[in-house]
Scaffold this motif. Sequence first.
Motif, mmCIF file in Angstrom:
data_model
loop_
_atom_site.group_PDB
_atom_site.id
_atom_site.type_symbol
_atom_site.label_atom_id
_atom_site.label_comp_id
_atom_site.label_asym_id
_atom_site.label_seq_id
_atom_site.Cartn_x
_atom_site.Cartn_y
_atom_site.Cartn_z
ATOM 1 N N ALA A 1 -9.617 7.189 4.547
ATOM 2 C CA ALA A 1 -9.529 7.023 3.560
ATOM 3 C C ALA A 1 -10.542 6.185 2.860
ATOM 4 O O ALA A 1 -10.123 5.335 3.214
ATOM 5 C CB ALA A 1 -8.627 7.842 2.466
ATOM 6 N N GLN A 2 -11.482 6.898 1.682
ATOM 7 C CA GLN A 2 -12.865 5.516 1.613
ATOM 8 C C GLN A 2 -11.645 4.697 0.584
ATOM 9 O O GLN A 2 -11.788 3.334 0.936
ATOM 10 C CB GLN A 2 -13.725 5.663 0.827
ATOM 11 N N TYR A 3 -10.802 5.207 -0.084
ATOM 12 C CA TYR A 3 -10.286 4.133 -0.740
ATOM 13 C C TYR A 3 -8.656 4.796 -1.157
ATOM 14 O O TYR A 3 -8.100 6.162 -1.019
ATOM 15 C CB TYR A 3 -10.230 4.316 -2.182
ATOM 16 N N THR A 4 -7.902 4.168 -1.600
ATOM 17 C CA THR A 4 -6.169 4.417 -1.506
ATOM 18 C C THR A 4 -6.400 4.262 -2.664
ATOM 19 O O THR A 4 -7.245 4.959 -3.818
ATOM 20 C CB THR A 4 -5.525 2.966 -1.828
ATOM 21 N N ARG A 5 -4.720 5.493 -3.275
ATOM 22 C CA ARG A 5 -4.754 6.314 -4.202
ATOM 23 C C ARG A 5 -4.808 5.064 -5.645
ATOM 24 O O ARG A 5 -5.625 5.544 -6.554
ATOM 25 C CB ARG A 5 -3.421 7.444 -4.694
ATOM 26 N N GLY A 6 -4.616 4.297 -4.941
ATOM 27 C CA GLY A 6 -4.133 3.157 -6.457
ATOM 28 C C GLY A 6 -5.949 2.405 -6.704
ATOM 29 O O GLY A 6 -6.055 2.782 -7.387
ATOM 30 N N GLN A 7 -6.899 2.656 -5.823
ATOM 31 C CA GLN A 7 -8.200 2.018 -5.772
ATOM 32 C C GLN A 7 -8.531 3.640 -6.398
ATOM 33 O O GLN A 7 -8.895 3.367 -7.790
ATOM 34 C CB GLN A 7 -7.902 1.865 -4.880
ATOM 35 N N GLY B 1 1.847 4.012 3.742
ATOM 36 C CA GLY B 1 1.742 3.135 2.688
ATOM 37 C C GLY B 1 1.599 3.838 1.548
ATOM 38 O O GLY B 1 0.433 4.595 1.480
ATOM 39 N N GLN B 2 2.049 3.147 1.119
ATOM 40 C CA GLN B 2 2.295 5.118 -0.844
ATOM 41 C C GLN B 2 3.289 4.445 -1.789
ATOM 42 O O GLN B 2 4.343 3.105 -1.316
ATOM 43 C CB GLN B 2 3.452 5.879 -0.401
ATOM 44 N N GLU B 3 3.050 4.269 -2.841
ATOM 45 C CA GLU B 3 3.406 3.396 -4.645
ATOM 46 C C GLU B 3 5.322 3.724 -4.048
ATOM 47 O O GLU B 3 5.857 3.347 -4.753
ATOM 48 C CB GLU B 3 3.124 3.695 -5.320
ATOM 49 N N THR B 4 5.992 5.096 -4.159
ATOM 50 C CA THR B 4 7.037 5.117 -3.895
ATOM 51 C C THR B 4 8.325 5.250 -2.913
ATOM 52 O O THR B 4 9.346 5.576 -2.900
ATOM 53 C CB THR B 4 7.369 5.992 -5.181
ATOM 54 N N THR B 5 7.033 5.880 -1.543
ATOM 55 C CA THR B 5 8.022 5.281 -0.508
ATOM 56 C C THR B 5 7.960 4.760 0.633
ATOM 57 O O THR B 5 7.012 3.938 0.491
ATOM 58 C CB THR B 5 7.529 7.284 0.042
ATOM 59 N N GLY B 6 8.963 4.666 1.782
ATOM 60 C CA GLY B 6 8.669 3.757 2.301
ATOM 61 C C GLY B 6 8.381 2.497 2.492
ATOM 62 O O GLY B 6 9.057 2.025 1.150
#
Length: 421
Positions: free
Chosen positions: A259-265, A107-112
């Motif tokens: 991970a506790q938080y995603t990168r977006g969080q 789950g990633q903002e520009t990939t997949g």
Amino acid sequence: MKGFKFTISGAGSTYTPELIEGLAQKKESLPVREIMLHDIDEKRLDIMEGFCKRYVKELGLDVTINKTTDLARAVEGAYFVNTQIRVGGNEARVLDEKIPLSHGLIGQETTGAGGFMKAMRTIPVMLNLAKTIEKYSPDAWIVNYTNPTGLVSEAVTRYTNAKIAGFCSGGIFPKMWAKKSMGIEYDRVRYDYVGLNHMNFIYNISIDGRAATEEEFIHIAKANPEIDLELVKLLNAIPSPYLQYYYHTHRKLDQFKNAQYTRGQQVMMMEKEIYSAYADEKISTKPEALNKRGGGGYSDVAMGFLDAVYNDQDTWMIVNVPNNGAVDFLPDSAVVEIGCLVNGVGMQPLKVKNVPPMVWGLISEVKNYEQLAVEAAVEGDINKAKLALMAHPLVRDYNLIEKMLPELMEANKAYLPQFYK
Ligand code: G6P
């Protein structure tokens, strides 16, 4: 009138001050007379206007700062329009990260699958922006940082006549790595670069015009720690950090799950801190918290482009441009991220030679996905959306797509008018 108008669309982004700083550093060669801040978020726009006015004073940059929520007014008469919008904000980004992960995918903002949803939300808005520029400022250059920048550039070049140069700080990563690991200045480092945005490979690195030694190559590769060094040696090319999602998929999945938080969080938390500094009337320099945000390098790349175009200076840069034969295993229409000669006329893609074996298959697959995704986004065609995801090496599985796609669409409904006519 002397000087030019520089518009920033998505000016509420925390990155805006870095552009202002870049303009100030180049004030001798880039005579900007007006900086127009455009955003749909009035609150952020007000805060950014206040901060930018204090900041230009501090930097000694003699320029008028204006703001507007009206796109036509924002772009009219602009020489450059820097686009850095995020449709749906970081809230939507977090869904791009979480929903695919809940189906066992990256789950990633520009990939997949996440990057796909970002493209579905963003492409129609960017096309509207480009068409507005075509109408009110047809000679303006769009300097695009809106992600996914490769798909955005492909959509704008295919469906409008606006002039767009698609950028990513990734184009100067090898320079940053050489500087970080060995203190070598940017202009001493050259390389071959092949692929797409966030799907590219760097090879034939040279320093001062001679081939980098094995030791130097390793120093540079080590500054990109997301990719195993042994893998880099095997490829004899340095993959973009985003290749970690393809070559270290299971390791990344484990990290994401734990991970506790995603990168977006995390970004949302940082933005709160950065914004409270921007709003503080006593603060007139870039706040410390901005360093934590990362993603620097945009301003360097953008100003390099402005300088090359405005002053007609021949410059070698990595840009997202229509292929036109430069990469022989991809269609001419495909937007690729490769070396270009940039000057007052625009961008000329340079022929890519000696592509390392084994990388062209993956690049072609992802380009196939990108072209289908762009069509799905423009036509609002759910079947094309499925085909695009089936073409994506990180998604592919038909049964999974049938299950996950309705959930992704529903979560993004507010931003997908083209699918819900
Ligand atoms: C890199 C990527 C960009 C991304 C940026 C910030 O520079 O190439 O596409 O937008 O990092 O990422 P972040 O996760 O901090 O938002």
